[in-house]
Design an enzyme around this catalytic site. Structure first.
Site, PDB file in Angstrom:
ATOM      1  N   LYS A  50      -0.683  -0.129   9.988  1.00  0.00           N
ATOM      2  CA  LYS A  50      -0.036  -0.905  10.830  1.00  0.00           C
ATOM      3  C   LYS A  50       1.066  -1.762  10.132  1.00  0.00           C
ATOM      4  O   LYS A  50       1.853  -2.485  10.666  1.00  0.00           O
ATOM      5  CB  LYS A  50      -1.049  -2.112  11.559  1.00  0.00           C
ATOM      6  CG  LYS A  50      -2.017  -1.538  12.009  1.00  0.00           C
ATOM      7  CD  LYS A  50      -3.001  -2.502  12.473  1.00  0.00           C
ATOM      8  CE  LYS A  50      -4.457  -2.006  13.111  1.00  0.00           C
ATOM      9  NZ  LYS A  50      -5.465  -3.247  13.026  1.00  0.00           N
ATOM     10  N   GLY A  51       1.068  -1.869   8.787  1.00  0.00           N
ATOM     11  CA  GLY A  51       1.565  -2.666   7.917  1.00  0.00           C
ATOM     12  C   GLY A  51       3.313  -2.731   8.126  1.00  0.00           C
ATOM     13  O   GLY A  51       3.717  -3.548   7.778  1.00  0.00           O
ATOM     14  N   GLU A 106       7.659   2.583   5.253  1.00  0.00           N
ATOM     15  CA  GLU A 106       6.355   1.994   4.588  1.00  0.00           C
ATOM     16  C   GLU A 106       6.507   0.546   4.354  1.00  0.00           C
ATOM     17  O   GLU A 106       7.737   0.049   4.089  1.00  0.00           O
ATOM     18  CB  GLU A 106       6.303   2.743   3.214  1.00  0.00           C
ATOM     19  CG  GLU A 106       5.049   3.822   3.400  1.00  0.00           C
ATOM     20  CD  GLU A 106       3.694   3.296   3.546  1.00  0.00           C
ATOM     21  OE1 GLU A 106       3.592   2.079   4.189  1.00  0.00           O
ATOM     22  OE2 GLU A 106       2.520   3.902   3.391  1.00  0.00           O
ATOM     23  N   ASP A 107       5.453  -0.193   4.399  1.00  0.00           N
ATOM     24  CA  ASP A 107       5.479  -1.417   4.014  1.00  0.00           C
ATOM     25  C   ASP A 107       5.399  -1.664   2.564  1.00  0.00           C
ATOM     26  O   ASP A 107       6.260  -2.455   2.046  1.00  0.00           O
ATOM     27  CB  ASP A 107       4.301  -2.174   4.687  1.00  0.00           C
ATOM     28  CG  ASP A 107       2.813  -1.695   4.338  1.00  0.00           C
ATOM     29  OD1 ASP A 107       2.915  -0.616   3.872  1.00  0.00           O
ATOM     30  OD2 ASP A 107       1.844  -2.099   4.667  1.00  0.00           O
ATOM     31  N   ASP A 110       1.769   1.262  -3.312  1.00  0.00           N
ATOM     32  CA  ASP A 110       0.751   0.478  -4.478  1.00  0.00           C
ATOM     33  C   ASP A 110       0.422   1.579  -5.173  1.00  0.00           C
ATOM     34  O   ASP A 110       1.072   2.020  -6.425  1.00  0.00           O
ATOM     35  CB  ASP A 110      -0.145  -0.073  -3.476  1.00  0.00           C
ATOM     36  CG  ASP A 110      -1.233  -0.862  -4.376  1.00  0.00           C
ATOM     37  OD1 ASP A 110      -0.715  -1.240  -5.396  1.00  0.00           O
ATOM     38  OD2 ASP A 110      -2.380  -1.161  -4.075  1.00  0.00           O
ATOM     39  N   LYS A 138       5.240  -1.547  -5.821  1.00  0.00           N
ATOM     40  CA  LYS A 138       4.371  -2.361  -6.581  1.00  0.00           C
ATOM     41  C   LYS A 138       4.012  -1.159  -7.835  1.00  0.00           C
ATOM     42  O   LYS A 138       3.020  -0.552  -7.994  1.00  0.00           O
ATOM     43  CB  LYS A 138       2.978  -2.763  -6.346  1.00  0.00           C
ATOM     44  CG  LYS A 138       2.611  -4.017  -6.068  1.00  0.00           C
ATOM     45  CD  LYS A 138       1.222  -4.358  -5.826  1.00  0.00           C
ATOM     46  CE  LYS A 138       0.880  -5.073  -4.613  1.00  0.00           C
ATOM     47  NZ  LYS A 138      -0.646  -5.093  -4.380  1.00  0.00           N
ATOM     48  N   PHE A 159      -1.795  -9.316  -4.799  1.00  0.00           N
ATOM     49  CA  PHE A 159      -1.839  -8.906  -3.466  1.00  0.00           C
ATOM     50  C   PHE A 159      -1.012  -9.604  -2.536  1.00  0.00           C
ATOM     51  O   PHE A 159      -1.003 -11.112  -2.617  1.00  0.00           O
ATOM     52  CB  PHE A 159      -3.287  -9.012  -3.143  1.00  0.00           C
ATOM     53  CG  PHE A 159      -3.940  -8.327  -1.935  1.00  0.00           C
ATOM     54  CD1 PHE A 159      -4.024  -6.816  -1.775  1.00  0.00           C
ATOM     55  CD2 PHE A 159      -3.605  -8.770  -0.580  1.00  0.00           C
ATOM     56  CE1 PHE A 159      -4.242  -6.289  -0.531  1.00  0.00           C
ATOM     57  CE2 PHE A 159      -3.835  -8.049   0.518  1.00  0.00           C
ATOM     58  CZ  PHE A 159      -4.215  -6.969   0.597  1.00  0.00           C
ATOM     59  N   VAL A 160      -0.430  -9.014  -1.566  1.00  0.00           N
ATOM     60  CA  VAL A 160       0.720  -9.931  -0.778  1.00  0.00           C
ATOM     61  C   VAL A 160       0.208  -9.919   0.555  1.00  0.00           C
ATOM     62  O   VAL A 160      -0.132  -8.660   0.876  1.00  0.00           O
ATOM     63  CB  VAL A 160       2.248  -9.426  -1.059  1.00  0.00           C
ATOM     64  CG1 VAL A 160       2.666  -9.963  -2.624  1.00  0.00           C
ATOM     65  CG2 VAL A 160       2.468  -7.923  -0.784  1.00  0.00           C
ATOM     66  N   ASP A 166      -1.361  -7.570   5.673  1.00  0.00           N
ATOM     67  CA  ASP A 166      -2.286  -7.973   6.078  1.00  0.00           C
ATOM     68  C   ASP A 166      -3.495  -8.179   4.719  1.00  0.00           C
ATOM     69  O   ASP A 166      -3.413  -7.437   3.822  1.00  0.00           O
ATOM     70  CB  ASP A 166      -3.384  -7.417   7.154  1.00  0.00           C
ATOM     71  CG  ASP A 166      -4.021  -6.227   6.789  1.00  0.00           C
ATOM     72  OD1 ASP A 166      -3.312  -5.259   6.097  1.00  0.00           O
ATOM     73  OD2 ASP A 166      -5.610  -6.081   6.998  1.00  0.00           O
TER      74      ASP A 166
HETATM   75  P1  IMP Z   1      -1.371   2.984  -1.537  1.00  0.00           P
HETATM   76  O1  IMP Z   1      -2.054   4.157  -0.703  1.00  0.00           O
HETATM   77  O2  IMP Z   1      -2.271   2.502  -2.604  1.00  0.00           O
HETATM   78  O3  IMP Z   1      -0.085   3.232  -2.010  1.00  0.00           O
HETATM   79  O4  IMP Z   1      -1.484   1.879  -0.620  1.00  0.00           O
HETATM   80  C1  IMP Z   1      -0.777   1.851   0.484  1.00  0.00           C
HETATM   81  C2  IMP Z   1      -1.217   0.723   1.476  1.00  0.00           C
HETATM   82  O5  IMP Z   1      -2.315  -0.173   1.142  1.00  0.00           O
HETATM   83  C3  IMP Z   1      -0.288   0.246   1.946  1.00  0.00           C
HETATM   84  O6  IMP Z   1       0.688   0.996   3.059  1.00  0.00           O
HETATM   85  C4  IMP Z   1      -0.471  -0.978   2.566  1.00  0.00           C
HETATM   86  O7  IMP Z   1      -1.068  -0.852   3.978  1.00  0.00           O
HETATM   87  C5  IMP Z   1      -2.108  -1.323   1.816  1.00  0.00           C
HETATM   88  N1  IMP Z   1      -1.374  -2.181   0.658  1.00  0.00           N
HETATM   89  C6  IMP Z   1      -1.309  -2.097  -0.509  1.00  0.00           C
HETATM   90  N2  IMP Z   1      -0.829  -3.108  -1.292  1.00  0.00           N
HETATM   91  C7  IMP Z   1      -1.165  -4.303  -0.404  1.00  0.00           C
HETATM   92  C8  IMP Z   1      -0.919  -5.643  -0.534  1.00  0.00           C
HETATM   93  O8  IMP Z   1      -0.475  -6.088  -1.735  1.00  0.00           O
HETATM   94  N3  IMP Z   1      -1.020  -6.496   0.441  1.00  0.00           N
HETATM   95  C9  IMP Z   1      -1.556  -5.767   1.982  1.00  0.00           C
HETATM   96  N4  IMP Z   1      -1.593  -4.377   1.924  1.00  0.00           N
HETATM   97  C10 IMP Z   1      -1.461  -3.624   0.843  1.00  0.00           C
HETATM   98 MG    MG Z   2       0.790   0.891   4.913  1.00  0.00          MG
END
Ligand code: IMP
Ligand code: MG
Length: 189
Positions: A50-51, A106-107, A110, A138, A159-160, A166
């Site tokens: 949803k981000g 993408e939002d 990470d 990040k 964490f944002v 969210d």
């Molecule tokens: P990844 O798979 O670790 O790259 O993370 C991806 C998903 O985790 C993102 O698309 C976000 O929905 C969520 N996410 C990662 N970091 C944050 C944050 O700082 N705040 C909120 N959601 C996050």
């Molecule tokens: Mg996301």
């Protein structure tokens, strides 16, 4: 997570990291980047829910090449600020992307796991091109080595919340991006 009052909700917001004005001006540039990548042929913007729903809504209005919108849902975080390491594609796009120019919206990148899975899945469907535009990056937390073609903001390991992102399903509606007050987690532990 349970939020019982407005005070409790507001106490989760530590400080504003990126203001509405900064977001607006970087979105304009991202739109120009997308326009510069294509010669006017239609692109398909695939939002990862949803981000990225708010980012997509603003980004698509900053683009002047014809675009179609698609939605995919991926969930990896559940109710915590630590990645669970499990990525689930819970909803898929309806469009056939073979031979299409596709942009994943993408939002935040990470660990990179979500994007890695989504990229693998979409690559296998043979799009003409596949690019990634992310609102936030990040890089310090990366586990899977991959980068977006275009990133609006690089942020430190905080964490944002806000502007679609969210914590426990709250704070997506904040118009800016803020640092989440992680002390709150200890309060509730
Ligand atoms: P990844 O798979 O670790 O790259 O993370 C991806 C998903 O985790 C993102 O698309 C976000 O929905 C969520 N996410 C990662 N970091 C944050 C944050 O700082 N705040 C909120 N959601 C996050
Ligand atoms: Mg996301």
């Amino acid at each position: 997570m349970e939020i019982r009052s407005k005070e409790e909700y507001l106490s989760g917001i530590r400080r504003v990291l990126i203001s509405e004005e900064e977001i607006r001006s970087e979105i304009k540039k991202a739109g120009e980047y997308i326009d510069s990548c294509y010669t006017g042929s239609p692109v398909l913007l695939v939002s990862i829910l949803k981000g990225s729903f708010i980012f997509l809504a603003d980004l698509c209005r900053a683009v002047s090449v014809p675009c179609e919108i698609g939605f995919m849902a991926a969930k990896s975080y559940y109710e915590s600020t630590q990645s669970s390491g499990i990525v689930n594609i819970t909803m898929d796009i309806q469009q056939d992307i073979e031979g299409r120019d596709v942009i994943i919206v993408e939002d935040i990148i990470d660990t990179g796991r979500t994007l890695n899975d989504v990229l693998k899945l979409l690559h296998a469907r043979k799009p003409a091109s596949l690019r990634v535009v992310t609102l936030l990056d990040k890089p310090e937390r990366r586990i899977v080595e991959l980068n977006a073609d275009y990133s609006l903001f690089t942020i430190p390991d905080h964490f944002v919340i806000g502007y679609g992102l969210d914590y426990g399903e709250f704070y997506r509606s904040l118009p800016y991006i803020a640092e989440y007050n992680t002390d709150k987690e200890n309060d509730h532990a």
